[in-house]
Design an enzyme around this catalytic site. Structure first.
Site, PDB file in Angstrom:
ATOM      1  CB  VAL A  23       0.733  23.387  12.136  1.00  0.00           C
ATOM      2  CG1 VAL A  23       2.096  23.650  12.770  1.00  0.00           C
ATOM      3  CG2 VAL A  23      -0.369  23.670  13.148  1.00  0.00           C
ATOM      4  CE  LYS A  24       6.604  21.315   6.173  1.00  0.00           C
ATOM      5  NZ  LYS A  24       6.566  20.119   5.338  1.00  0.00           N
ATOM      6  CG  LEU A  25       0.094  24.289   4.215  1.00  0.00           C
ATOM      7  CD1 LEU A  25      -1.359  24.374   3.778  1.00  0.00           C
ATOM      8  CD2 LEU A  25       1.003  24.120   3.000  1.00  0.00           C
TER       9      LEU A  25
END
Length: 274
Positions: free
Chosen positions: A169-171
């Site tokens: 999700v962060k990427l």
């Protein structure tokens, strides 16, 4: 959880340590140099000289180093997993490859040590205010167990799926954020061609449907170029990671690829914005 270890008390980690200490946790922090150890002790933290000192007797160790390689060095290249008590937990705040946290978890499983990947979205000022976003990946019970700790500096703490999901999700988040910066740069150029000054656009656009976290940050800095310079190091690193992970998984970035450029630091990417 009262006894915590912390590795990586830098730009992002130090305000986390401050919030944890203020919340009544006993926090033992890695400090490699005498100067760093004195500075950390002044914050109210206990200080260890090696990773094993930090892990000894801890309920959880939080890792907030800069790169994937450093995560591997801390978690796999030291005796951390041998010293950390059985049933303890490791939280990885570093943005990196899901495969790294999966490798840590595979080694940790033999001693029933839970691993949660918990990359953050926001900056040191958000941590200091207790409102940085955490994307947490891991077993539901592990995330629930760690939520009171993470909640000292994060709101919201979002459980986004199994181990590695936080990194994924962060990427995606950072690829989109990088694309927003580049698109804002082109939007400002369009505005100039239409006879509208950048300052006028940055005053007006945050109130319209074009607003975004990137636009808010740009407006606060006063120009796309200044904002891009401020976030370049971190965004470029994460964009390079998302390219590598996409390649490992046999997928592509779709329409994001031409926006953020062919490689980290490219002229059409975030580093060249403005």
């Amino acid at each position: 959880m009262k006894r915590l270890g912390f590795v990586g008390a830098g730009r992002m980690g130090l305000p986390m340590v401050r919030r944890l200490v203020a919340g009544g946790h006993e926090v033992r922090v890695l400090g490699r140099s005498p100067e760093r150890r004195r500075a950390l002790a002044a914050e109210g933290a206990l200080v260890g000289g090696c990773v094993e000192d930090v892990a000894d007797g801890a309920d959880a160790v939080l890792v907030c180093v800069y790169t994937d390689e450093q995560v591997r060095e801390v978690c796999l290249g030291s005796a951390l997993l041998d010293v950390l008590p059985e049933g303890a937990a490791i939280v990885v705040h570093t943005t990196g490859s899901p495969r790294t946290v999966e490798a840590v978890a595979a080694r940790a499983a033999a001693r029933r040590i839970q691993v949660v990947d918990a990359p953050v979205s926001g900056g040191p000022h958000d941590i200091a205010a207790g409102r940085v976003t955490v994307f947490a990946g891991g077993d539901e019970d592990a995330v629930a167990r760690l939520r009171p700790v993470l909640g000292r500096y994060a709101d919201p703490v979002l459980h986004v799926g199994p181990l590695g999901a936080g990194q994924r999700v962060k990427l995606v988040n950072n690829a989109l954020f990088a694309a927003h910066i580049v698109l804002l740069s082109d939007a400002i150029r369009l505005g100039r061609r239409l006879g509208v000054d950048e300052a006028v656009l940055l005053h007006a656009l945050p109130h319209g449907s074009a607003t975004s976290r990137a636009l808010t940050g740009v407006a606060a800095r006063g120009s796309v170029a200044r904002f891009a310079e401020a976030v370049r190091e971190f965004v470029d690193k994460d964009v390079e990671v998302v390219r590598q992970v996409a390649a490992e998984l046999g997928t592509d970035l779709g329409a994001l690829a031409p926006v953020i450029g062919p490689h980290s630091g490219g002229g059409s990417g975030p580093s060249g914005a403005g």
